[in-house]
Structure formats: structure tokens, C-alpha cells
Design an enzyme around this catalytic site. Structure first.
Site, PDB file in Angstrom:
ATOM      1  N   HIS A   5      -6.209  -7.368   0.016  1.00 52.39           N
ATOM      2  CA  HIS A   5      -6.296  -5.867  -0.312  1.00 52.39           C
ATOM      3  C   HIS A   5      -5.556  -5.628  -1.681  1.00 52.39           C
ATOM      4  CE1 HIS A   5      -6.566  -6.225   3.974  1.00 52.39           C
ATOM      5  NE2 HIS A   5      -7.460  -5.278   3.951  1.00 52.39           N
TER       6      HIS A   5
ATOM      7  N   ASP B   5      -4.292 -12.771   4.033  1.00 49.48           N
ATOM      8  CA  ASP B   5      -5.477 -12.149   4.685  1.00 49.48           C
ATOM      9  C   ASP B   5      -6.853 -12.641   4.040  1.00 49.48           C
ATOM     10  OD1 ASP B   5      -4.331 -10.547   2.816  1.00 49.48           O
ATOM     11  OD2 ASP B   5      -4.469  -8.689   4.212  1.00 49.48           O
TER      12      ASP B   5
ATOM     13  N   ASP C 214      -2.579 -10.779  -1.861  1.00 51.81           N
ATOM     14  CA  ASP C 214      -3.023 -10.465  -0.555  1.00 51.81           C
ATOM     15  C   ASP C 214      -4.537  -9.993  -0.844  1.00 51.81           C
ATOM     16  OD1 ASP C 214      -1.702  -8.649   2.158  1.00 51.81           O
ATOM     17  OD2 ASP C 214      -3.742  -7.847   1.342  1.00 51.81           O
TER      18      ASP C 214
ATOM     19  N   HIS D  82       0.885  -1.229   0.068  1.00 59.83           N
ATOM     20  CA  HIS D  82       0.045  -0.128  -0.046  1.00 59.83           C
ATOM     21  C   HIS D  82       0.795   1.377   0.016  1.00 59.83           C
ATOM     22  CE1 HIS D  82      -3.542  -2.529   0.580  1.00 59.83           C
ATOM     23  NE2 HIS D  82      -3.252  -2.824   1.771  1.00 59.83           N
TER      24      HIS D  82
HETATM   25 ZN   LIG Z   1      -3.882  -7.174   3.046  1.00 63.33          ZN
END
Ligand SMILES: [Zn+2]
Length: 316
Positions: free
Chosen positions: A164, A249, A162, A125
Site C-alpha cells: 500500500h 503484503d 509495503d 498510513h
Molecule cells: Zn500494507
């Protein structure tokens, strides 16, 4: 097949406040589990060092580096809503990015080289001029830049599973013809980006692939979409090196992620990516840890991932 491990216990000293999901226990638990299962003994250990300013400045701005250094000198504090620095955080972040650089230097040196970086804080991120979502430096992006700027690698594929969207990685390489990016992630979800129509621009047009999936997507559908889009992109791009942003995750029991996967699904995903690396990139593959916040589940998933990369545990 040996898989070289890049890790350093000083990364445990990145200590966000109590109850922050990106906890020191994440790395401790992985290392303990790898020790118990015999992988720590069987896997060669790579050298880890801090990333240099030059390596970080390939993707981050000088002002951003200065901002983190100033905060570090004050003993840490909040960097943005979700991201925190403690006393050991800047060193940990430099070691995390440096581990990824060292791993690239080793992996590109010959065919059939594989490495796993067990690092924190995570990176996907982190934006060029801002921390975001627990991430300080874009570890996978710094690694990809090392491959193209420090070696004669022309095409790097980053695969991010991931839960996200890897918005930071996408932003760095959105217009790049040298680094392709594939992200499969939960959507709508944090950070909100990663839609189907985000496909790159300029020389990078068509080299960003996003697979946004809603919560509740059946696992078979997840796998089918991942396999199809991964092969589409890899066949077109023909990467010379594959980098995995390995977040765990998307596991159904993750407290902040959850896209319904179970531990064995990470075996399937990893083998799929290893196959691409074998057919396209002379078997050269490197994986960097991103998220995964159910600590015992994370330890199990990381071990399954390491095994699927080709590592075998030491015999008792
Ligand atoms: Zn994540």
C-alpha cells in the site's frame, strides 16, 4: 554483521476485533519463527520504551493525541473505519513508535549499524491528525524526525515497499528537504494516493518518488523499476540514514495485498536498499515492520528480510 532487534511482547496486546487482518498473531508468529531459526538468540536486543508526547508531537497534532487518550480511557473502540483500539493498543502504539526512536538513536551513533523494529500497530498510513488503515502513529516518520531533530542527521531516506502507498509518511515530509520518500505499491488500490506525479513541494520538490504498479506486473518489471528509481533518488539525495518501511503484503499469497511477489523477492529488495545504505549512508540502516497479513508467510518474509539486512542465525 549484527542486526539489533527492537521488539516487545506488550505489542501483542493490541487486539482489534476477531478476524481483523492486523492480528496479534502476526508478531507472535514472527517471534516464534525467529526463535526456531536461531535469530532471536544471535541478534542483540535493543531497549524498547514508550515514545514521549514530544516525540509523537513532532508529526502528530495535540488534538489527535488527546483523541486517542480519551478513547483509551474508555477502554478502546473504533478510531476510524479500518482502525481499532483495544485496552492495550495505546501502550502498544507508543512502544512501537518508541522502539523506532530508540533504534534511530542507536543506529546513528556509529557507522555500519543496522536495526530491525518488529512492531505493531503499523504506521505508514497514520496521518498527522488522524488514524488510518490500521495505523495509529507514524512509526517510520517519528523515527526520521528523531534523526533530524534529535541528532545532526541532515538527510534521511525512507524506502517503503509495503504493497500500500505510505500516504501518511508522504504527507508528513512532502515539503521537507531533509527527508526523502520512495514508495513502491500496487495501484489502483488502497489508499488511492501515490501517483507518479506526486513528487513533493517546496524544499521537498523532487524528493518524493512514487512507483505505482498495477496488479499483474511481472516480478522482473517490479524489480527493475524499484532498482532504477531507488538509485535515481539516492544518488541525487545522498542520504545519511536509510529507513525501511518493511511491509510484506506485496507477497502473492497475502490475503489483502498481493502484488505477485514471493518470499525471496524481499531478499532482493532488502539487499538493494542495504547497498544504497552502504554507499551513501555509512551503512546506517533501520527497518520498521509495516503490513503483511498472511501470518506464516509474514514470519518467513520477516526472517528473510532480517537475514538480508546482515543477520546470521545462531549455530545449533
Ligand atoms: Zn500494507
Amino acid at each position: 554483521m549484527a542486526v539489533t532487534l527492537y521488539t516487545d511482547r506488550r505489542m501483542i496486546e493490541h487486539r482489534p476485533p476477531e478476524r481483523h487482518p492486523e492480528r496479534p498473531e502476526r508478531l507472535e508468529a514472527i517471534l516464534r519463527h525467529l526463535e526456531r531459526t536461531g535469530y532471536l538468540k544471535s541478534c542483540p536486543a535493543g531497549t524498547v520504551r514508550e515514545a514521549t508526547d514530544e516525540e509523537l508531537l513532532r508529526i502528530h497534532s495535540p488534538d489527535y493525541l488527546k483523541q486517542l487518550e480519551t478513547l483509551n480511557e474508555r477502554g478502546g473502540g473504533s478510531v476510524e473505519a479500518d482502525t481499532w483500539m483495544s485496552k492495550g493498543s495505546l501502550l502498544a502504539a507508543r512502544l512501537a513508535a518508541g522502539a523506532a526512536v530508540e533504534a534511530v538513536d542507536w543506529v546513528v551513533g556509529d557507522r555500519d549499524r543496522r536495526a530491525l523494529c518488529l512492531i505493531r500497530p503499523p504506521g505508514h498510513h497514520a496521518r498527522p491528525a488522524a488514524a488510518m488503515g490500521f495505523c495509529l502513529f507514524g512509526n517510520a516518520a517519528v523515527a526520521a524526525k528523531e534523526a533530524v531533530a534529535g541528532h545532526e542527521v541532515n538527510r534521511v531516506l525512507i524506502v517503503d515497499f509495503d504493497v500500500h502507498h505510505g500516504n501518511g509518511t508522504q504527507e508528513v515530509f512532502y515539503d521537507s528537504g531533509q527527508v526523502a520518500f520512495l514508495s513502491i505499491h500496487r495501484h489502483p488500490f488502497y489508499p488511492g494516493t501515490g501517483l507518479l506525479d506526486e513528487t513533493g513541494t517546496g524544499a521537498g520538490l523532487g524528493l518524493t518518488t512514487n512507483i505505482p504498479l498495477p496488479h499483474g506486473t511481472p516480478r522482473a518489471e517490479y524489480h527493475a523499476a524499484f532498482r532504477a528509481r531507488l538509485h535515481d533518488l539516492a544518488d541525487k539525495f545522498r542520504p545519511e540514514l536509510v529507513i525501511i518501511s518493511a511491509g510484506f503484503d506485496a507477497h502473492a499469497e497475502d490475503p489483502i495485498g498481493d502484488l505477485g511477489l514471493d518470499t525471496d523477492d524481499f531478499d532482493v529488495l532488502t539487499r538493494e536498499i542495504v547497498d544504497v545504505a552502504k554507499t551513501q549512508a555509512q551503512g546506517r540502516i533501520l527497518s520498521v515492520l509495516e503490513g503483511g497479513y498472511n501470518v506464516p508467510i509474514l514470519a518467513g518474509c520477516a526472517t528473510v528480510h532480517l537475514h538480508a539486512l546482515g543477520a546470521e542465525p545462531a549455530k545449533k
